[in-house]
Design a protein around this motif. Structure first.
Motif, short mmCIF file in Angstrom:
data_model
loop_
_atom_site.label_atom_id
_atom_site.label_comp_id
_atom_site.label_asym_id
_atom_site.label_seq_id
_atom_site.Cartn_x
_atom_site.Cartn_y
_atom_site.Cartn_z
N PHE A 27 -7.75 7.29 5.34
CA PHE A 27 -7.06 8.23 4.46
C PHE A 27 -6.73 7.58 3.11
CE2 PHE A 27 -6.50 11.02 8.11
CZ PHE A 27 -6.70 12.26 7.51
N GLU A 28 -6.59 6.25 3.10
CA GLU A 28 -6.43 5.56 1.82
C GLU A 28 -7.72 5.72 0.99
OE1 GLU A 28 -5.46 1.26 -0.23
OE2 GLU A 28 -5.80 1.34 1.93
N VAL A 29 -8.85 5.59 1.64
CA VAL A 29 -10.13 5.83 0.96
C VAL A 29 -10.16 7.26 0.45
CG1 VAL A 29 -12.64 5.94 1.26
CG2 VAL A 29 -11.34 4.11 2.37
N GLY A 30 -9.66 8.19 1.26
CA GLY A 30 -9.62 9.59 0.86
C GLY A 30 -8.79 9.82 -0.39
N TRP A 48 -4.83 -2.48 6.29
CA TRP A 48 -4.84 -1.17 5.64
C TRP A 48 -5.47 -1.25 4.25
CZ3 TRP A 48 -1.63 0.53 1.45
CH2 TRP A 48 -1.61 1.91 1.24
N THR A 49 -5.04 -2.22 3.45
CA THR A 49 -5.60 -2.35 2.11
C THR A 49 -7.06 -2.80 2.15
OG1 THR A 49 -4.74 -4.59 1.86
CG2 THR A 49 -3.40 -2.80 0.97
N GLY A 50 -7.40 -3.62 3.13
CA GLY A 50 -8.78 -4.06 3.26
C GLY A 50 -9.72 -2.92 3.58
N ILE A 51 -9.32 -2.07 4.52
CA ILE A 51 -10.12 -0.90 4.85
C ILE A 51 -10.23 0.00 3.63
CG2 ILE A 51 -10.19 1.23 6.23
CD1 ILE A 51 -8.87 -0.45 8.50
N GLY A 52 -9.12 0.19 2.96
CA GLY A 52 -9.13 1.03 1.76
C GLY A 52 -10.01 0.46 0.67
N GLY A 68 -13.77 0.74 1.84
CA GLY A 68 -14.22 2.13 1.79
C GLY A 68 -14.32 2.67 0.38
N THR A 69 -13.36 2.30 -0.46
CA THR A 69 -13.37 2.78 -1.84
C THR A 69 -14.54 2.21 -2.62
OG1 THR A 69 -10.97 3.07 -1.76
CG2 THR A 69 -11.98 3.02 -3.93
N VAL A 70 -14.84 0.94 -2.41
CA VAL A 70 -16.01 0.35 -3.08
C VAL A 70 -17.29 1.03 -2.58
CG1 VAL A 70 -17.40 -1.74 -3.31
CG2 VAL A 70 -14.92 -1.86 -3.57
#
Length: 108
Positions: A12-15, A65-69, A72-74
């Motif tokens: 959801f952070e990526v979202g 959490w920040t790593g997944i974000g 995913g964002t990259v």
């Protein structure tokens, strides 16, 4: 189960990052809808992160959490926003994933 919630929170952070990027590209009603998606994703991500930190160490949960974000964002940036991709960018992206997996194994 907390690790599953943490992964979902990261997605959801990526979202919310993706919605923010799409809102920046648009205007009018479309931008408002993208901002609505941003706030919904933000609320879900933060709620899940809060729930997870009740059981997992805050440092580990936040780093994962920040790593997944970030990962995913990259990835979305490359696939959706046509950002540049080159060896070093991919190399550091995969070292980030290796670090997240490592944190999972050394955390209780």
């Amino acid at each position: 189960m907390n690790w599953v919630f943490l992964i979902i929170a990261g997605l959801f952070e990526v979202g919310f990052a993706t919605c923010l990027g799409k809102a920046r590209e648009t205007s009018g009603t479309t931008a408002i809808l993208w901002m609505g998606g941003f706030f919904i994703c933000l609320a879900i991500s933060m709620t899940l992160l809060y729930k997870v930190t009740q059981a997992l160490p805050i440092g580990t949960a936040y780093a994962v959490w920040t790593g997944i974000g970030a990962f995913g964002t990259v990835l979305i940036g490359i696939l959706v926003f046509k950002e540049p991709v080159h060896f070093w960018r991919l190399f550091f992206l995969f070292t980030l994933i290796a670090s997240i997996i490592g944190l999972k194994f050394v955390s209780s």
